[in-house]
Design a protein around this motif. Structure first.
Motif, PDB file in Angstrom:
ATOM      1  N   LEU A   1      37.894  23.601  33.472  1.00  0.00           N
ATOM      2  CA  LEU A   1      37.928  24.774  32.599  1.00  0.00           C
ATOM      3  C   LEU A   1      39.191  24.809  31.745  1.00  0.00           C
ATOM      4  CD1 LEU A   1      37.020  27.351  35.383  1.00  0.00           C
ATOM      5  CD2 LEU A   1      35.463  26.578  33.572  1.00  0.00           C
TER       6      LEU A   1
ATOM      7  N   SER B   1      41.276  31.101  30.440  1.00  0.00           N
ATOM      8  CA  SER B   1      40.353  32.149  30.007  1.00  0.00           C
ATOM      9  C   SER B   1      40.930  33.515  30.359  1.00  0.00           C
ATOM     10  CB  SER B   1      39.007  31.974  30.720  1.00  0.00           C
ATOM     11  OG  SER B   1      38.164  33.071  30.449  1.00  0.00           O
TER      12      SER B   1
ATOM     13  N   LYS C   1      38.574  35.991  30.480  1.00  0.00           N
ATOM     14  CA  LYS C   1      37.305  36.674  30.766  1.00  0.00           C
ATOM     15  C   LYS C   1      37.332  37.333  32.140  1.00  0.00           C
ATOM     16  CE  LYS C   1      32.362  36.004  30.486  1.00  0.00           C
ATOM     17  NZ  LYS C   1      31.232  35.092  30.519  1.00  0.00           N
TER      18      LYS C   1
ATOM     19  N   ASP D   1      35.682  37.478  34.905  1.00  0.00           N
ATOM     20  CA  ASP D   1      34.630  36.863  35.716  1.00  0.00           C
ATOM     21  C   ASP D   1      35.275  35.785  36.580  1.00  0.00           C
ATOM     22  OD1 ASP D   1      32.145  36.356  36.732  1.00  0.00           O
ATOM     23  OD2 ASP D   1      31.258  35.706  34.833  1.00  0.00           O
TER      24      ASP D   1
ATOM     25  N   LEU E   1      35.053  32.300  36.948  1.00  0.00           N
ATOM     26  CA  LEU E   1      34.497  31.139  36.249  1.00  0.00           C
ATOM     27  C   LEU E   1      34.747  29.893  37.088  1.00  0.00           C
ATOM     28  CD1 LEU E   1      35.903  31.862  32.665  1.00  0.00           C
ATOM     29  CD2 LEU E   1      33.657  32.521  33.604  1.00  0.00           C
TER      30      LEU E   1
ATOM     31  N   SER F   1      44.338  31.192  38.258  1.00  0.00           N
ATOM     32  CA  SER F   1      43.319  30.150  38.401  1.00  0.00           C
ATOM     33  C   SER F   1      43.525  29.334  39.663  1.00  0.00           C
ATOM     34  CB  SER F   1      43.359  29.231  37.173  1.00  0.00           C
ATOM     35  OG  SER F   1      42.908  29.928  36.021  1.00  0.00           O
TER      36      SER F   1
ATOM     37  N   SER G   1      38.639  30.115  37.416  1.00  0.00           N
ATOM     38  CA  SER G   1      39.450  31.113  36.712  1.00  0.00           C
ATOM     39  C   SER G   1      39.068  32.483  37.267  1.00  0.00           C
ATOM     40  CB  SER G   1      39.172  31.026  35.208  1.00  0.00           C
ATOM     41  OG  SER G   1      39.857  32.036  34.510  1.00  0.00           O
TER      42      SER G   1
END
Ligand code: FEO
Ligand code: CA
Ligand code: CA
Ligand code: CA
Length: 539
Positions: free
Chosen positions: A54, A57, A59, A61, A63, A460, A479
């Motif tokens: 990845l 991020s 975001k 969520d 991930l 992360s 993440s």
């Protein structure tokens, strides 16, 4: 390793260096592993992971790298047994006690480190306004959970709700001190709290570490020659109903995962224990490494007197200048006799003893992991912002003769946090069956996404090969949701599952109507333990 800068750092050796703080190696502070280029050879685990990994991020969520998927096993407030006990808050360290040979069924220990009032009560409540019942609800949510989990036929991990193993240990559970030590007039503490990381003994007991204990009942100071209470860090108001002596916290707690029997191991000393990582010497004695996660504090190790017990032994503290372990023992280090009357007094005031003998100050030592197949010790130092170390390091300590009983060692910084490595503020560590090191990061929720952390995105989980051409090149494999940190990484025996805690998503919100995260429910943020599956798809 093709990165010239990294090669140079690989050979930095800390023998003769006074401190692991970054003042000594300021030229290395911004140096980091160069951008990763996929090696041109037969694809291996790293190559496959590289293509699936990845980017940073922001975001909200969880991930995951391609090929991986997760299920939530338990979230804050879930019922864990038929008696109605609830899963605690802010889950952290995880340990698995198997109930069968292939480890598809077992008892999972989960640390519950602390809480946010907003999520406990649905609203922010000032310390002075809390009722006794509200304080008890907060106290009942920290400590740890024991939960019986099973891998079902669909390949998903689930709670076995009716199991007699499911139980809570909290800040309200009476817990004895080892060897019936009397501390502030009693051999029993009220509960355990601030349970951050931990460890597991070879005989299957869990070690749970009380870290930021001063957040609850404050700390004691002996600076003026008499005991005084310092409540500066305590913000929850628990002392209004349950004033407890701070000396009862800051210990490593040993728990039997099948009976729930617990004891505070006084012999391992009192500090903000991050973890308690166990190695076994050739003669069966136990060696426990533990870091005191506060800026300028120290690295310790405990050597037991005999196999199978942590109730007697010697505690040592690390001095990196000469690379030596100094005994924190009144008989072996006589200078300590000028400051402490008894060994128990010394163990309670471990930090003072460490400074008297010249222990090396470190940049917030967090998790410690022992490399499989060797006795090398990897240590995450998270940061030391007042000293200008914003991104932290991973360091490697090698005991003399590669013997965990040695009283001398060498050490070097192994990987630097920073924009080039992509890692900021390393915290938890775990090794996988391929020998790769997995690292979680913990940029504080209030600093995240701001300078100097803007480029790192959300906290992360990274995979870092230890050897070969790709050594020291991190890949981002998960993440976290907004505000959260990922904690407690633990691989299953078959290597296909990574159990992981997602701690404090959405914790910067000041009211539930304006959430900063809604993970994992889509409505209300909840700290949760997940099982990430599919690692065999990559390997
Ligand atoms: Fe609770 Fe040092 O992390
Ligand atoms: Ca931690
Ligand atoms: Ca670990
Ligand atoms: Ca941390």
């Amino acid at each position: 390793m093709s990165s010239e800068g990294f090669d140079r750092r690989e050979f930095l050796n800390f023998l003769g260096v006074a401190s692991l703080s970054f003042g000594t190696f300021s030229s290395c502070k911004t140096a980091a592993v160069n951008a990763v280029a996929p090696p041109n050879k037969t694809p291996n685990f790293y190559d496959r992971a590289h293509t699936l990994s990845l980017n940073p991020s922001t975001k909200d969520d969880l991930l995951l790298a391609q090929g991986l998927s997760y299920e939530v096993i338990l979230s804050y407030g879930d019922k864990i047994n038929l008696a109605g006990d609830e899963f605690g808050s802010h889950n952290d360290f995880l340990a698995f006690a198997p109930l069968n040979d292939n480890h598809t069924e077992g008892v999972l220990w989960v640390n519950h480190e602390y809480h946010h009032t907003l999520f406990v009560h649905g609203q922010a409540i000032a310390a002075q306004d809390k009722t006794k019942a509200q304080v008890e609800k907060e106290m009942g949510g920290v400590g740890g959970s024991l939960v019986h989990i099973v891998l079902n036929k669909q390949g998903r991990w689930q709670l076995k709700l009716e199991s007699p193993y499911n139980r809570r240990i909290s800040a309200l559970t009476p817990i004895n001190f080892s060897n019936n030590h009397l501390i502030m007039g009693t051999n029993t503490a009220l509960g355990t709290l601030a349970n951050c990381a931990g460890g597991m003994t070879p005989y299957g007991t869990i070690l749970s570490c009380e870290e930021n204990y001063d957040f609850n009942y404050g700390e004691v100071s002996f600076a003026d020659g008499s005991r005084s209470l310092v409540m500066k860090a305590a913000k929850d108001g628990w002392e209004r109903f349950y004033a407890q002596p701070p000396e009862h916290y800051g210990w490593v707690v040993e728990i039997n995962p099948f009976t729930g029997a617990a004891e505070k191991l006084v012999e391992l000393g009192r500090m903000a224990h991050e973890c308690a990582t166990v190695n076994v010497a050739h003669d069966g004695r136990l060696v426990v490494y533990t870091g005191d996660d506060r800026a300028g504090e120290h690295l310790y190790k405990f050597i037991s007197d005999r196999p199978g017990s942590l109730k007697s032994g010697t505690l040592y503290v690390a001095e990196f200048g000469k690379g030596q372990w100094i005994p924190l023992d009144l008989q072996q280090t006589p200078i300590l006799q000028k400051h402490f009357t008894t060994q128990l007094e010394l163990l309670i005031r471990c930090r003072e003893a460490a400074k008297i003998v010249g222990a090396t100050p470190l940049d917030r030592p967090e998790d410690i992991e022992i490399q499989p197949g060797s006795n090398a010790i990897f240590i995450a130092c998270s940061n030391n912002i007042p000293k200008g170390n914003y991104f932290g390091t991973l360091s490697k300590v090698v005991e003399s003769d590669n013997n965990p009983l040695s009283l001398t060692f060498s050490a070097r910084e192994w990987l630097f946090g920073g924009e080039q490595s992509g890692i900021a503020c390393p915290d938890n560590l775990a090794f996988d069956s391929h020998g790769n090191l997995w690292v979680t990061t913990d940029v504080s929720e209030t600093a995240m996404h701001k300078s100097p952390y803007a480029a790192f995105g959300n906290n992360s989980l990274f995979m870092i090969p230890i050897s070969g051409d790709e050594a020291g090149r991190p890949l981002r494999m998960a993440s976290a949701p907004r505000d959260a940190e990922l904690t407690g990484p633990l691989f299953s025996k078959d290597g296909n599952t990574l159990f992981l805690s997602v701690q404090h998503p959405g914790c910067t919100a000041s009211d539930l109507k304006n959430p900063t995260s809604t993970w994992p429910t889509g409505n209300r943020a909840k700290s949760s333990v997940v099982a990430i599956n599919g690692f065999n798809n990559i390997s």
